[in-house]
Every structure is written in structure tokens, then in C-alpha cells.
Scaffold this motif. Structure first.
Motif, short mmCIF file in Angstrom:
data_model
loop_
_atom_site.label_atom_id
_atom_site.label_comp_id
_atom_site.label_asym_id
_atom_site.label_seq_id
_atom_site.Cartn_x
_atom_site.Cartn_y
_atom_site.Cartn_z
N GLU A 94 0.83 -1.21 0.00
CA GLU A 94 0.00 0.00 0.00
C GLU A 94 0.86 1.25 0.00
N ARG A 155 -5.06 -9.98 -4.42
CA ARG A 155 -5.49 -8.78 -3.71
C ARG A 155 -4.68 -7.57 -4.17
N LEU A 158 -6.02 -6.46 -7.43
CA LEU A 158 -7.29 -5.76 -7.23
C LEU A 158 -7.05 -4.35 -6.69
N CYS A 159 -6.06 -4.20 -5.81
CA CYS A 159 -5.71 -2.87 -5.31
C CYS A 159 -5.24 -1.98 -6.46
N ILE A 161 -6.12 -2.20 -9.62
CA ILE A 161 -7.29 -1.84 -10.42
C ILE A 161 -8.11 -0.77 -9.70
N ALA A 162 -8.30 -0.95 -8.40
CA ALA A 162 -9.07 0.04 -7.62
C ALA A 162 -8.43 1.42 -7.72
N GLU A 163 -7.12 1.46 -7.65
CA GLU A 163 -6.40 2.73 -7.75
C GLU A 163 -6.52 3.32 -9.15
N MET A 167 -11.74 3.52 -7.59
CA MET A 167 -12.81 2.79 -6.93
C MET A 167 -12.27 2.17 -5.63
N GLU A 169 -13.47 1.32 -2.87
CA GLU A 169 -14.25 0.30 -2.18
C GLU A 169 -13.83 -1.13 -2.59
N LEU A 170 -13.15 -1.24 -3.70
CA LEU A 170 -12.63 -2.58 -4.09
C LEU A 170 -11.55 -3.07 -3.14
N LYS A 171 -10.92 -2.13 -2.42
CA LYS A 171 -9.85 -2.49 -1.48
C LYS A 171 -10.36 -2.84 -0.10
N GLU A 172 -11.65 -2.61 0.14
CA GLU A 172 -12.22 -2.87 1.47
C GLU A 172 -12.45 -4.36 1.65
#
Length: 173
Positions: A94, A155, A158-159, A161-163, A167, A169-172
Motif C-alpha cells: 500500500e 489482492r 485488485l488494489c 485496479i481500484a487505484e 474505486m 471500495e474494491l480495497k475494502e
């Protein structure tokens, strides 16, 4: 190190940093070495003193970005307790994502480039990260280390992609 050698090392580093920014912002295929040179505040021919091709520059930029992740993960593995290993690895990634966002975006783009040398650079980076995590999970006696490694890497993707798409909320969890 002589002053000229130090200057050359610094200029090479400046070129790589500029390439990471330009490639991440507008894409490898659309980017030109002239744009990289402008960002690095040098002449375009000077780039070719260090990198024979734009592809060689991209490969080096990718190696730098993978090296940062690999070094960060190695430091975590050396210092984290087995109980905090996965959490500390997530935190480390992160921090990389927050501080070196363009490097991550560059890696994401490179995943779709079909040139063999780029694909091998990407495979090599993923392979090394996977091995570090897998060996650390095994040493920490984490159950189902192979599956947990795959989930950890998934994961991370996915982080990314979220960045990239804004988006969070994909990291929650």
C-alpha cells in the motif's frame, strides 16, 4: 566515483524516472522518447546514450519498479513476526502504491504488451515477488501457503485496479 560518472548515473536515473511518468500517463505505445527527454530536461539523443531503444528503456523502468517491490518485501520478511507477516506485506505494498503510483500503473500497462522481452521482464518480476511471499508464508507456517500466496497476489492486483479506476471500495475487506 568521478564527477562525470556520478552525473551519468544521475542522468540515467532521471531518464528512467521521466520514462516511468510519461509511459504511465500516456501509454508506452503513444509515448515518444522526445516526450521522455522533455520531461527529463535533456535532448532526445542523450537518451540513446543510455538506452539503445525505447523498449530497452521500458524494460529498465519495469526492472526498477519490480526492484522496489522486491526490496520492500524482503525487508518486511526479514523483520516481521509470523503473526504480522501478511499484514506487514500488505502495508508495504500500500505504501508503494501510494508513493510510486506511476510505477504500478506502468506495470499494469506492461501486462498487455506482447513483446517477448517485456513479457519476460514482467514474468521475472511476478515470479520473484511470488517466491518471496510463498517462502515467507511457508517459513511462517501459514496454512495453505500456496493458496494464501495466490490470494495475496490477487489482492494486490485488485488494489491496482481500484487505484487505476478510482474505486477504493474494491480495497475494502
Amino acid at each position: 566515483m568521478a564527477k562525470d560518472a556520478t552525473t551519468a548515473v544521475n542522468r540515467r536515473s532521471d531518464i528512467i524516472s521521466a520514462a516511468i511518468e510519461v509511459f504511465a500517463e500516456i501509454g508506452y505505445y503513444r509515448a515518444t522518447t522526445a516526450q521522455v527527454a522533455a520531461r527529463a530536461a535533456i535532448s532526445q539523443p542523450y537518451i540513446f546514450r543510455f538506452f539503445p531503444t525505447k523498449e530497452a528503456l521500458l524494460m529498465t523502468a519495469l526492472e526498477v519498479s519490480w526492484g522496489r517491490i522486491i526490496e520492500s518485501f524482503r525487508q518486511v520478511v526479514e523483520s516481521a513476526s509470523p503473526e504480522k507477516l501478511e499484514t506487514d506485506l500488505i502495508t508495504a505494498y500500500e505504501e508503494i502504491l501510494a508513493s510510486y503510483r506511476n510505477e504500478v500503473f506502468l506495470q499494469m500497462q506492461a501486462q498487455t504488451i506482447q513483446e517477448d522481452s517485456i513479457r519476460e521482464t514482467m514474468r521475472s518480476g511476478f515470479r520473484e515477488v511470488r517466491l518471496i511471499v510463498l517462502e515467507a508464508f511457508r517459513k511462517a507456517e501459514i496454512m495453505n501457503a500456496e493458496e494464501r500466496t495466490m490470494l495475496f497476489l490477487a489482492r494486490g492486483m485488485l488494489c491496482n485496479i481500484a487505484e487505476a479506476i478510482g474505486m477504493p471500495e474494491l480495497k475494502e475487506p
